[in-house]
Design an enzyme around this catalytic site. Structure first.
Site: not given
Ligand code: DX5
Ligand code: ZN
Length: 220
Positions: A8, A31, A33, A35, A64, A66, A135, A173
């Site tokens: 990620s 990956h 993220d 948000m 991903h 969110m 998750m 994840d």
């Molecule tokens: C959290 C994200 C993850 C995050 C995971 O909401 O969706 O992808 O980057 O980070 P680690 O591996 O540090 O838990």
């Molecule tokens: Zn993620």
């Protein structure tokens, strides 16, 4: 199926994303993220950034989302070049229509479940998706600790996928590291997102290889 390792970039240096994507060239996907500060209490990056990353990344992008209203926004991430687009079940109004649209645009479609969202309502719709993201932390931030209570849900998803005969991946994840990846693999996950474990490592390719080896050793 061999385990996929998707670092990620939430834990990368946002001022050096090209360099930090090159650093994970031995991974399977990057990956990303996304948000929106509404679905989760954090804000990262959006379409214009992902579109540029898709052009320069040595590995395909696993987006991903969110975000609220993925029905409206997710297809543009497929058009922008994400190889895989995962939206949240809790936010989608018409998940089947959205998954079909993502596939029509040439992306793999994924549906993500927060830790407290049950997988059962989606088990009859497995044919419509390419991946279920379970998750293993509450979405929003990197560096949180793995929620052990998500393991039974991974197991139930694995049983249903195996029983269906479909090629649906199960992604985990959040809090994935050398300490937790074996348990997630043993439960049935085959796609592993790791942010802080990969980008926090001294030797990034070495960490990716170590995670891959542990996951493969415990794969079903
Ligand atoms: C959290 C994200 C993850 C995050 C995971 O909401 O969706 O992808 O980057 O980070 P680690 O591996 O540090 O838990
Ligand atoms: Zn993620």
């Amino acid at each position: 199926m061999a385990a996929l390792i998707n670092p990620s970039i939430l834990s990368a240096d946002f001022a050096n994303l090209e360099r930090d994507l090159q650093a994970i060239a031995t991974a399977d996907f990057a990956h990303v993220d996304v948000m929106d500060n509404h679905f989760v209490p954090n804000l990262t990056l959006g379409l214009p950034v992902l579109e540029r990353l898709a052009k320069i990344s040595p590995v395909p992008l696993d987006a991903h989302l969110m975000i609220e209203d993925p029905d409206r926004w997710a297809p543009a991430y497929a058009e922008a070049g994400a190889a895989s687009v995962t939206f949240h079940a809790e936010a989608a109004r018409a998940p089947v229509r959205l998954a079909r649209e993502l596939r029509r645009l040439g992306a793999r479609a994924g549906v993500a479940l927060r830790p407290a969202t049950p997988v059962e309502p989606f088990l009859d719709l497995l044919a419509e998706v390419d991946m279920i993201l379970v998750m293993t932390v509450e979405p929003g931030f990197g560096g949180q600790s793995f929620i052990e209570g998500t393991l039974p849900k991974i197991r139930r998803a694995r049983q249903a996928v195996n029983g269906s005969g479909l090629d649906v991946r199960i992604q985990v994840d959040g809090g994935i590291s050398r300490e937790t990846i074996e348990r997630a693999a043993e439960a049935g996950a085959n796609v592993f997102v790791a942010g802080s474990a990969v980008y926090g490592a001294e030797n990034i390719p070495g960490e990716i290889a170590a995670l891959r080896e542990l996951a493969d050793a415990h794969a079903h």
